[in-house]
Design a protein around this motif. Structure first.
Motif, short mmCIF file in Angstrom:
data_model
loop_
_atom_site.label_atom_id
_atom_site.label_comp_id
_atom_site.label_asym_id
_atom_site.label_seq_id
_atom_site.Cartn_x
_atom_site.Cartn_y
_atom_site.Cartn_z
N GLN A 16 13.32 -16.65 -6.52
CA GLN A 16 14.57 -16.64 -7.27
C GLN A 16 14.56 -15.44 -8.22
O GLN A 16 13.51 -15.01 -8.69
CB GLN A 16 14.77 -17.95 -8.01
CG GLN A 16 13.54 -18.40 -8.79
CD GLN A 16 13.67 -19.82 -9.31
OE1 GLN A 16 14.76 -20.31 -9.55
NE2 GLN A 16 12.54 -20.48 -9.49
N THR A 57 16.00 -12.17 -3.17
CA THR A 57 16.25 -13.18 -4.21
C THR A 57 17.62 -13.78 -3.91
O THR A 57 18.33 -13.34 -3.00
CB THR A 57 16.27 -12.58 -5.62
OG1 THR A 57 17.40 -11.71 -5.73
CG2 THR A 57 15.00 -11.80 -5.92
N CYS A 95 18.35 -6.94 -6.07
CA CYS A 95 17.58 -8.19 -6.24
C CYS A 95 17.54 -8.77 -7.64
O CYS A 95 17.35 -9.97 -7.80
CB CYS A 95 16.14 -7.97 -5.79
SG CYS A 95 15.98 -7.64 -4.04
#
Lengths: 495, 495
Positions: free
Chosen positions: A397, A427, A450
């Motif tokens: 994440q 991500t 990302c």
């Protein structure tokens, strides 16, 4: 029950877990079956932990990977473990490791057996191995994992077997038991596709070494299956879109190449995503068969899966063993130094999908340590696969804990996978395809695609100011860990 | 000279380097032979550099490894290189890379060909390949290196050949030209010992693609052979003593296992050390055959050596080619994606000896970057070997520049090889055997055995204070790079 010991002169070895555990003495090196909670010792190690409460007893414990049933925690609490390798996931054990009370060797899962065979590790005293049954020649039919049991059975001076009556005897045939020759006489490992079976169906062992046999009827600890959430679904969608694009560009076919997926929410979401995709005839060459593996088989999307263990939820466990006839032609369990061996990973052209704790602007990945010092679980097989894969993908994440923590950073606080070995980063924010990019290009792509929006400006600023100072891999060493330090001080990485 | 073009309908392709260089256009991707200065393009790339002085011309240049004759420097100075991979050693090019003017991809040497075959890199326009001669079927007999030439010849749209008349035609037969199949149809690479030859003797190429042939008569740039000094001799002695002890313990025989040795003073000193040892029937499975290789063959100590190039001093170059009949049965040159392929390195059980720039208390190794930012040469094959070797050894001096710089540090400023992949560390001070040790044990062993006395106390203090704070891998992030920062500020790492 005794019919599960087909070599009759072993019948007199049946005993209690407590008696069997007495074979293990202070200072010994123990090798136990168990790989990501599957096929672990359920009775003897637990009895050892009990004994350790009242006795000064310290052992070195090697396994395939993690154990279930809180066994690592019980052993750690009873101060029975002096040294542990090659992997663990237990919170009690982890705390003792991080406190410096237990020594832990975080090892590539393919390597422990190699190191034992090459006598580069202390030699084993006792092996504890879960079995479905013992063959007439004394060989061991394993249960839901193979792990390092082949090596442990071969190299330990004494062997304790736990026969688990919960595992049906017709598990026979899902294991492919093969070991490469010792140096310098090692030959080719003749696997060219995930479904190749090249070995025996049971683990050879000298029956003379079998000192005790214990019966158990406890199932494996179930895997915790977390439902996909919006972040894991976003990551899965980015990846599926990427694969579709690779097919469109002619770099992959819609069968892809054999997939390896680490354990966890994200891998689960990605595999689940394949269910409604146009991909077909998929295969896996991985470490662990998870719920999603069997879902994909049921959906007709996955035609074969190779791994070292079956680690599934309670529901899936029953489904697999109630329908073993259906699944047995589509799966195989191998020793982990075969499932994870570098040469096969390169030869088969694996698409490796693993989870990162954090990665940095150049694509270096930390899979193991919180703020550079405290270990979570271990590197597991991620290195075996990432270093030799056709495509090496890491997912995480972008930010967590109400965005107080960014998982995309100026510099990782611990490096498990270097930028040389990382092709694709994903991500929930987006995907960075780093193939063919130099470090400065990688950094800009990662910042663009990302990082969480809350951290984008500061990360860009770090990179820009580092570039002004120059270098192939621009950094400001005095500031490289400032985000981690801020987190430690103020509980948030943001300025 | 034309007799070196045995396919007669290619005779009309003979031209000058300048004309041949015109085939290369702005924006193209070029693949050139050349591996650690051996068998490189001597004429066409030099002509391209000339042209670049007066023309806006930017190319992506791939090679095997480094080029000789200052060619990389000439190309860099003429601003002809936009992107360069996978390795370089040129000071002019290096400065431009570190200034951010030229993009460089620092790549495992085994991987460039893989990435090209998998279409994970921009595809090649033109290949430039040095040859001893062209066979009657148009195939290319290479010279002192194979490198990536097999892949370049197969995948480039157009091919330019430089026939080097300095290399005798009876070099034929020292190359083993083999390529693995593309995914998903790759088979086993059937090498089980360094001396196995499994391929052809010349590089296949579609003669239709050969657009120009240029004659040269320039020898390879000679390797700089630095005489062993007291530090390199100390390192070599520590290592030889270690090997003797391994034999005494029964872990190795006195034939050892196939050796890989990186380029440089230390590797040279170690190999030279074998001359007066009791080891016998040694073999190499390496990247480069150096002077010491041929010395060991002459001394009767080395029975076979496999690599991707012959990179030797002027004296040794003449010795090899004047006595090719004697050496040809004892050496083989392979494509670098065979010499360095992970599966073979694991299968053969290589003893890998590579040089570090710096390493840290946990055994992480920096092979490439000065103070985390400025690249020196590149990772080369060190990762290919270290990650898959039977024994992974890194060597460096404990301190340098009048001890202003310590090469053993609290934390490396750049990680090329993680602690998982490092078994043995050696400095002139001593050797640390890290096998079977957890991080805290590794740290104490490294501090006890490897660090220069001037830095020992401070390194111990760092480790002790980090341990007080806890963690599996104790660190003080705010202080981890303080030695590098002090060096930048005050020109010395010491407090």
């Amino acid at each position: 029950m005794l019919e599960r010991i087909r070599l009759e002169n072993l019948h007199n070895k049946v005993t209690t877990a407590e008696e069997a555990a007495k074979i293990i003495k202070d200072g010994m090196v123990i090798g136990s079956s168990g790989f990501t909670k599957a096929g672990d010792s359920k009775a003897v190690l637990a009895a050892l932990a009990e004994r350790g409460k009242n006795e000064n007893l310290k052992i070195t414990l090697m396994t395939g990977a993690s154990l279930g049933h809180g066994t690592d925690g019980k052993l750690a609490e009873a101060n029975v473990i002096k040294k542990r390798m090659p992997f663990q996931v237990d919170p009690i054990l982890r705390n003792k490791i991080n406190a410096g009370d237990i020594l832990f060797i975080d090892q590539h899962l393919s390597e422990s057996a190699e190191l034992l065979h090459a006598k580069n590790l202390q030699q084993l005293d006792v092996a504890v191995i879960e079995a479905a049954y013992i063959e007439r020649d004394g060989s061991i039919v394993p249960t839901t994992s193979v792990g390092n049991s082949v090596t442990f059975a071969a190299m330990a001076k004494k062997v304790i077997i736990e026969i688990n009556t919960q595992v049906p005897e017709d598990v026979y045939g899902i294991h492919d038991i093969y070991q490469a020759e010792d140096y310098p006489f090692r030959n080719v490992i003749p696997i060219v596709a995930p479904w190749n079976k090249i070995g025996r169906r049971s683990i050879p062992v000298d029956p003379e070494k079998i000192e005790a046999i214990v019966f158990t009827d406890i199932k494996d600890s179930p895997a915790d299956i977390a439902k996909p959430d919006h972040k894991t679904i976003a990551i899965a969608n980015h990846l599926l879109h990427f694969f579709e694009n690779e097919v469109a560009l002619g770099r992959l076919t819609d069968r892809l190449l054999p997939i390896q997926a680490g354990i966890g929410k994200v891998a689960n979401a990605v595999l689940t995503g394949f269910k409604d995709s146009n991909f077909y005839d998929l295969t896996m060459f991985s470490e662990v068969l998870q719920d999603s593996t069997f879902d994909l088989i049921d959906a007709g999307k996955l035609s074969f899966a190779s791994a070292s263990s079956i680690t599934v939820s309670k529901e899936c466990y029953d489904r697999v063993f109630d329908n073993l006839q259906k699944y047995r032609e589509k799966i195989v369990l191998r020793p982990q130094n075969i499932s994870n061996t570098p040469g096969l990973i390169r030869r088969l052209g694996i698409i490796a999908i693993n989870t990162a704790i954090e990665f940095d602007i150049y694509g270096n990945v930390n899979s193991t340590h919180i703020s550079g010092t405290k270990i979570m679980n271990g590197i597991g097989g991620s290195g075996d696969f990432a270093r030799n894969a056709y495509l090496s993908i890491f997912v995480t994440q972008a930010a967590s804990k109400e965005n107080k923590i960014s998982h995309v950073l100026p510099m990782v606080s611990h490096t498990d996978h270097t930028e040389h070995d990382v092709d694709i980063l994903v991500t929930d924010v987006g995907l960075a395809d780093l193939r063919g990019l130099a470090p400065r290009e990688r950094a800009q792509k990662i910042i663009d695609n990302c990082v969480h929006p809350d951290y984008k400006e500061e990360l860009q600023s770090y990179f820009d100011r580092a570039c002004e100072r120059g270098g192939h891999t621009p950094h400001l060493l005095e500031e490289a860990f400032s985000w981690h330090l801020r987190l430690a001080e103020k509980g948030i990485m943001k300025k």
